[in-house]
Design a protein around this motif. Structure first.
Motif, PDB file in Angstrom:
ATOM      1  N   LYS A   1       0.650  -1.085   0.279  1.00  0.00           N
ATOM      2  CA  LYS A   1       0.207  -0.022   0.397  1.00  0.00           C
ATOM      3  C   LYS A   1       0.623   1.070  -0.291  1.00  0.00           C
ATOM      4  O   LYS A   1       0.551   2.117  -0.658  1.00  0.00           O
ATOM      5  CB  LYS A   1      -0.682  -0.005   1.143  1.00  0.00           C
ATOM      6  CG  LYS A   1      -2.296  -1.164   1.076  1.00  0.00           C
ATOM      7  CD  LYS A   1      -3.037  -1.002   2.002  1.00  0.00           C
ATOM      8  CE  LYS A   1      -3.925  -2.730   2.228  1.00  0.00           C
ATOM      9  NZ  LYS A   1      -4.540  -2.247   3.643  1.00  0.00           N
ATOM     10  N   ASN A   2       1.970   0.827   0.714  1.00  0.00           N
ATOM     11  CA  ASN A   2       2.921   2.386   0.446  1.00  0.00           C
ATOM     12  C   ASN A   2       3.270   2.851  -1.069  1.00  0.00           C
ATOM     13  O   ASN A   2       4.218   1.809  -1.251  1.00  0.00           O
ATOM     14  CB  ASN A   2       3.852   2.087   1.378  1.00  0.00           C
ATOM     15  CG  ASN A   2       4.798   3.209   1.942  1.00  0.00           C
ATOM     16  OD1 ASN A   2       4.715   4.168   1.005  1.00  0.00           O
ATOM     17  ND2 ASN A   2       4.979   3.938   3.753  1.00  0.00           N
ATOM     18  N   SER A   3       2.721   4.399  -1.360  1.00  0.00           N
ATOM     19  CA  SER A   3       3.202   4.091  -2.730  1.00  0.00           C
ATOM     20  C   SER A   3       5.087   4.208  -3.094  1.00  0.00           C
ATOM     21  O   SER A   3       5.580   4.195  -3.865  1.00  0.00           O
ATOM     22  CB  SER A   3       2.629   5.231  -3.322  1.00  0.00           C
ATOM     23  OG  SER A   3       3.250   6.297  -2.663  1.00  0.00           O
ATOM     24  N   ALA A   4       5.917   4.638  -1.951  1.00  0.00           N
ATOM     25  CA  ALA A   4       6.912   4.814  -2.071  1.00  0.00           C
ATOM     26  C   ALA A   4       7.542   2.905  -1.998  1.00  0.00           C
ATOM     27  O   ALA A   4       8.565   3.779  -2.636  1.00  0.00           O
ATOM     28  CB  ALA A   4       7.395   5.718  -0.697  1.00  0.00           C
ATOM     29  N   ASN A   5       7.321   2.447  -1.183  1.00  0.00           N
ATOM     30  CA  ASN A   5       8.269   1.012  -1.389  1.00  0.00           C
ATOM     31  C   ASN A   5       6.856   0.229  -1.972  1.00  0.00           C
ATOM     32  O   ASN A   5       7.512  -1.559  -2.105  1.00  0.00           O
ATOM     33  CB  ASN A   5       7.599   0.956   0.658  1.00  0.00           C
ATOM     34  CG  ASN A   5       8.563   1.228   0.833  1.00  0.00           C
ATOM     35  OD1 ASN A   5       9.349   2.426   0.748  1.00  0.00           O
ATOM     36  ND2 ASN A   5       8.021   1.538   2.545  1.00  0.00           N
ATOM     37  N   VAL A   6       5.957   0.365  -2.328  1.00  0.00           N
ATOM     38  CA  VAL A   6       5.334  -0.818  -3.508  1.00  0.00           C
ATOM     39  C   VAL A   6       6.045  -1.058  -4.734  1.00  0.00           C
ATOM     40  O   VAL A   6       6.846  -0.105  -5.346  1.00  0.00           O
ATOM     41  CB  VAL A   6       3.940   0.331  -3.629  1.00  0.00           C
ATOM     42  CG1 VAL A   6       3.692   1.095  -5.223  1.00  0.00           C
ATOM     43  CG2 VAL A   6       2.882  -0.906  -4.463  1.00  0.00           C
ATOM     44  N   THR A   7       5.927  -2.307  -5.363  1.00  0.00           N
ATOM     45  CA  THR A   7       5.834  -2.945  -5.716  1.00  0.00           C
ATOM     46  C   THR A   7       5.264  -2.413  -7.299  1.00  0.00           C
ATOM     47  O   THR A   7       4.096  -2.441  -6.939  1.00  0.00           O
ATOM     48  CB  THR A   7       6.047  -4.402  -6.074  1.00  0.00           C
ATOM     49  OG1 THR A   7       7.095  -4.839  -4.781  1.00  0.00           O
ATOM     50  CG2 THR A   7       6.587  -5.478  -7.423  1.00  0.00           C
ATOM     51  N   ASP A   8       6.151  -2.209  -8.088  1.00  0.00           N
ATOM     52  CA  ASP A   8       5.704  -1.883  -9.395  1.00  0.00           C
ATOM     53  C   ASP A   8       4.834  -2.480 -10.152  1.00  0.00           C
ATOM     54  O   ASP A   8       4.744  -3.849  -9.757  1.00  0.00           O
ATOM     55  CB  ASP A   8       6.485  -1.753 -10.829  1.00  0.00           C
ATOM     56  CG  ASP A   8       6.154  -0.870 -12.249  1.00  0.00           C
ATOM     57  OD1 ASP A   8       4.977  -1.354 -12.969  1.00  0.00           O
ATOM     58  OD2 ASP A   8       6.451   0.203 -12.565  1.00  0.00           O
TER      59      ASP A   8
END
Length: 227
Positions: free
Chosen positions: A15-22
């Protein structure tokens, strides 16, 4: 529709946009690519200043600039097991999943030895045994020196070809024997043991020179078989 796909991707990759997988990334060995690095280490990386300040927004193309700045290989070091820049960029590659051609360009890069090491390690994690055999074979003719960061925080020198030659005994990885055949079986089992991270029991960790292996290595790769 597109919204439902986005919801599924969010649920699958985080869910975290900075850590989310493409969201365009495909599973590697049946899981989220970032799961190839264990959860505790991922959390350390996500909270590290280097990840937040230097890895945010990196693309497959811009990541090479960061890779060119590397001056060591290694996993974690120090009393708090701080993640190295090398392993953080590895996780970034797992997050954005660059095209195969880009990974191969990393490996073929003869001008920047740490770029080559990073690409080779990524392929070691994600590629099929046949790919590891085929594309990492040139490392056996690369005798340049690299600095390796040990768990103690100290440094030692290692040659690129040694990274592929270490532990010739075909060491098992998390109880799974990589299924490479031929004269480079050792390549699949321990190509980059010096940069692998880990959760090995102490009885099987003695030859790791203080580095830790936290990466699983099943035998099915992310890249489709070459024609």
């Amino acid at each position: 529709g597109a919204q439902a796909s986005a919801v599924r991707a969010c649920a699958m990759w985080g869910k975290n946009s900075a850590n989310v997988t493409d969201t365009t990334a495909i599973s590697v060995h049946g899981t989220n690519p970032q799961n190839l690095v264990e959860k505790i280490l991922r959390s350390k990386i996500y909270n590290h200043a280097y990840w937040k300040e230097h890895c945010f927004g990196l693309t497959a193309e811009s990541l090479v600039d960061k890779a060119m700045e590397l001056d060591t290989v290694g996993g974690t070091f120090g009393g708090i097991r701080e993640p190295s820049h090398f392993i953080q960029l590895t996780l970034k590659m797992l997050q954005i999943q660059p095209e195969k051609e880009i990974v191969l360009e990393f490996i073929k890069n003869e001008d920047y030895k740490y770029v080559r090491a990073l690409g080779a390690f990524y392929l070691r994690l994600t590629g099929r045994p046949a790919e590891v055999f085929q594309y990492l074979e040139p490392l056996y003719n690369d005798y340049r020196k690299l600095r390796r960061r040990l768990a103690s925080g100290e440094y030692c020198l290692v040659h690129v070809d040694e990274l592929a030659n270490e532990s010739r005994g075909g060491r098992r990885i998390h109880g799974s024997q990589p299924a490479l055949e031929g004269t480079r079986t050792q390549l699949s089992s321990t190509v980059f043991r010096c940069v692998a991270l880990s959760s090995y029991p102490s009885s099987s960790r003695g030859a790791l020179n203080g580095l830790h292996d936290t990466v699983s290595r099943p035998d099915v790769g992310v890249f489709p078989a070459d024609e």
